[in-house]
Scaffold this motif. Structure first.
Motif, mmCIF file in Angstrom:
data_model
loop_
_atom_site.group_PDB
_atom_site.id
_atom_site.type_symbol
_atom_site.label_atom_id
_atom_site.label_comp_id
_atom_site.label_asym_id
_atom_site.label_seq_id
_atom_site.Cartn_x
_atom_site.Cartn_y
_atom_site.Cartn_z
ATOM 1 N N ALA A 150 0.840 -1.207 0.000
ATOM 2 C CA ALA A 150 0.000 0.000 0.000
ATOM 3 C C ALA A 150 0.871 1.250 0.000
ATOM 4 C CB ALA A 150 -0.937 -0.002 1.199
ATOM 5 N N ALA A 151 1.968 1.229 0.753
ATOM 6 C CA ALA A 151 2.870 2.391 0.796
ATOM 7 C C ALA A 151 3.514 2.618 -0.574
ATOM 8 C CB ALA A 151 3.942 2.187 1.857
ATOM 9 N N ARG A 152 3.939 1.531 -1.238
ATOM 10 C CA ARG A 152 4.533 1.675 -2.579
ATOM 11 C C ARG A 152 3.505 2.218 -3.573
ATOM 12 N NH1 ARG A 152 7.355 -3.293 -1.422
ATOM 13 N NH2 ARG A 152 5.693 -4.468 -2.458
ATOM 14 N N ARG A 153 2.286 1.704 -3.496
ATOM 15 C CA ARG A 153 1.225 2.155 -4.393
ATOM 16 C C ARG A 153 0.938 3.642 -4.158
ATOM 17 N NH1 ARG A 153 -2.889 -0.639 -2.542
ATOM 18 N NH2 ARG A 153 -1.875 -2.575 -3.076
ATOM 19 N N THR A 154 0.856 4.059 -2.905
ATOM 20 C CA THR A 154 0.589 5.456 -2.576
ATOM 21 C C THR A 154 1.725 6.344 -3.065
ATOM 22 O OG1 THR A 154 -0.680 4.778 -0.646
ATOM 23 C CG2 THR A 154 0.108 7.046 -0.673
ATOM 24 N N ARG A 155 2.959 5.893 -2.883
ATOM 25 C CA ARG A 155 4.116 6.670 -3.340
ATOM 26 C C ARG A 155 4.083 6.808 -4.860
ATOM 27 N NH1 ARG A 155 8.084 4.041 -0.692
ATOM 28 N NH2 ARG A 155 8.368 2.557 -2.368
ATOM 29 N N ARG A 156 3.773 5.721 -5.555
ATOM 30 C CA ARG A 156 3.701 5.749 -7.025
ATOM 31 C C ARG A 156 2.582 6.680 -7.496
ATOM 32 N NH1 ARG A 156 4.075 0.458 -7.677
ATOM 33 N NH2 ARG A 156 1.825 0.167 -7.465
ATOM 34 N N ASP A 157 1.409 6.599 -6.845
ATOM 35 C CA ASP A 157 0.288 7.468 -7.213
ATOM 36 C C ASP A 157 0.618 8.937 -6.962
ATOM 37 O OD1 ASP A 157 -1.085 5.197 -7.895
ATOM 38 O OD2 ASP A 157 -2.412 5.214 -6.128
ATOM 39 N N ALA A 158 1.285 9.202 -5.845
ATOM 40 C CA ALA A 158 1.653 10.587 -5.519
ATOM 41 C C ALA A 158 2.657 11.129 -6.543
ATOM 42 C CB ALA A 158 2.231 10.661 -4.114
ATOM 43 N N ALA A 159 3.621 10.295 -6.920
ATOM 44 C CA ALA A 159 4.604 10.733 -7.909
ATOM 45 C C ALA A 159 3.920 11.001 -9.251
ATOM 46 C CB ALA A 159 5.699 9.684 -8.068
ATOM 47 N N HIS A 160 2.977 10.136 -9.621
ATOM 48 C CA HIS A 160 2.243 10.321 -10.872
ATOM 49 C C HIS A 160 1.418 11.607 -10.828
ATOM 50 C CE1 HIS A 160 0.200 9.253 -14.548
ATOM 51 N NE2 HIS A 160 -0.979 9.419 -13.944
ATOM 52 N N THR A 161 0.749 11.829 -9.705
ATOM 53 C CA THR A 161 -0.070 13.036 -9.554
ATOM 54 C C THR A 161 0.808 14.282 -9.606
ATOM 55 O OG1 THR A 161 -1.663 11.825 -8.217
ATOM 56 C CG2 THR A 161 -1.707 14.218 -8.031
ATOM 57 N N LEU A 162 1.929 14.241 -8.906
ATOM 58 C CA LEU A 162 2.829 15.401 -8.906
ATOM 59 C C LEU A 162 3.409 15.662 -10.292
ATOM 60 C CD1 LEU A 162 4.703 15.046 -5.517
ATOM 61 C CD2 LEU A 162 3.001 16.755 -6.157
ATOM 62 N N SER A 163 3.723 14.609 -11.008
ATOM 63 C CA SER A 163 4.258 14.828 -12.353
ATOM 64 C C SER A 163 3.172 15.404 -13.261
ATOM 65 C CB SER A 163 4.830 13.538 -12.940
ATOM 66 O OG SER A 163 3.800 12.613 -13.224
ATOM 67 N N GLY A 164 1.925 14.976 -13.047
ATOM 68 C CA GLY A 164 0.817 15.549 -13.813
ATOM 69 C C GLY A 164 0.590 16.999 -13.462
ATOM 70 N N VAL A 165 0.674 17.310 -12.165
ATOM 71 C CA VAL A 165 0.512 18.699 -11.724
ATOM 72 C C VAL A 165 1.642 19.550 -12.272
ATOM 73 C CG1 VAL A 165 0.579 20.194 -9.688
ATOM 74 C CG2 VAL A 165 -0.843 18.139 -9.683
ATOM 75 N N ALA A 166 2.843 19.015 -12.235
ATOM 76 C CA ALA A 166 3.993 19.770 -12.748
ATOM 77 C C ALA A 166 3.843 20.003 -14.252
ATOM 78 C CB ALA A 166 5.285 19.026 -12.445
ATOM 79 N N GLY A 167 3.384 18.965 -14.965
ATOM 80 C CA GLY A 167 3.161 19.118 -16.411
ATOM 81 C C GLY A 167 2.075 20.145 -16.689
ATOM 82 N N ASN A 168 1.002 20.112 -15.906
ATOM 83 C CA ASN A 168 -0.070 21.096 -16.080
ATOM 84 C C ASN A 168 0.424 22.504 -15.745
ATOM 85 O OD1 ASN A 168 -1.838 19.134 -16.849
ATOM 86 N ND2 ASN A 168 -2.792 18.905 -14.838
ATOM 87 N N ALA A 169 1.243 22.616 -14.721
ATOM 88 C CA ALA A 169 1.771 23.921 -14.336
ATOM 89 C C ALA A 169 2.670 24.466 -15.447
ATOM 90 C CB ALA A 169 2.545 23.822 -13.025
ATOM 91 N N ALA A 170 3.492 23.587 -16.013
ATOM 92 C CA ALA A 170 4.365 24.034 -17.100
ATOM 93 C C ALA A 170 3.525 24.468 -18.304
ATOM 94 C CB ALA A 170 5.330 22.915 -17.502
#
Length: 188
Positions: A150-170
């Motif tokens: 569950a911790a690995r899944r949450t970390r992966r989801d958070a990284a994916h979300t942050l990369s999406g947010v960063a892409g949207n911000a750019a």
């Protein structure tokens, strides 16, 4: 299996219930035999009483109480461990066949010693019995593995979300920059 378990526990407990009751009623009967074991125990454990009669009475009370718990199925694993703990000093004190000189007494004490070792084996089996359910150790390991996943899944989801947010911000910055350039161009 459940019927066997319901019958076997009271049968195993019966020797402890009756023995504990007899010891509680008449501790003077076994206190002299227990003294070779109680003296070293009380010298090594400071809070333990030195009175062999009192120690024998405590041992009998534990055997009676834990025997009743085992027979009725109340905390059977704990009860079995408590009974196993009382059986060791009882066996060493009461059935030291290696100290007997008379061959008949030696054989009788060896038989009682062997019977108690067999009872100890039964108690250890009862203490390990999980009624078909996974053991606490298994459930703990499974929960730990599940938690790590569950911790690995949450970390992966958070990284994916942050990369999406960063892409949207750019993208938003590029869009704002293009809008600003168009506005400047219009005003010129």
């Amino acid at each position: 299996m459940a019927v066997l378990r319901k019958c076997a526990r009271p049968m195993l407990a019966s020797v402890f219930v009756t023995g504990g009751l007899h010891t509680l009623r008449d501790p003077q009967r076994v206190a002299p035999a227990a003294e070779p074991v109680t003296a070293p125990l009380s010298s090594r454990i400071p809070w333990l009483t030195e009175d062999p009669e009192r120690l024998v009475r405590i041992n009998g009370a534990v055997q009676l109480g834990a025997g009743l718990m085992l027979a009725t199925g109340r905390l059977p694993r704990v009860a079995a461990l408590a009974l196993a703990g009382t059986l060791v000093p009882t066996t060493l004190a009461g059935h030291a066949w290696w100290k007997e000189k008379d061959p008949e007494q030696r054989a009788a004490q060896r038989t009682q010693f062997t019977k108690n070792v067999s009872l100890l084996g039964g108690l250890l089996l009862a203490a390990a019995d999980t009624h078909g359910k996974p053991s606490v150790a298994y459930r703990t390991r499974t929960a730990a593995v599940s938690g790590r996943r569950a911790a690995r899944r949450t970390r992966r989801d958070a990284a994916h979300t942050l990369s999406g947010v960063a892409g949207n911000a750019a993208g938003a910055v590029r869009s704002a920059s293009a809008s600003a350039q168009q506005a400047v161009t219009r005003h010129l």
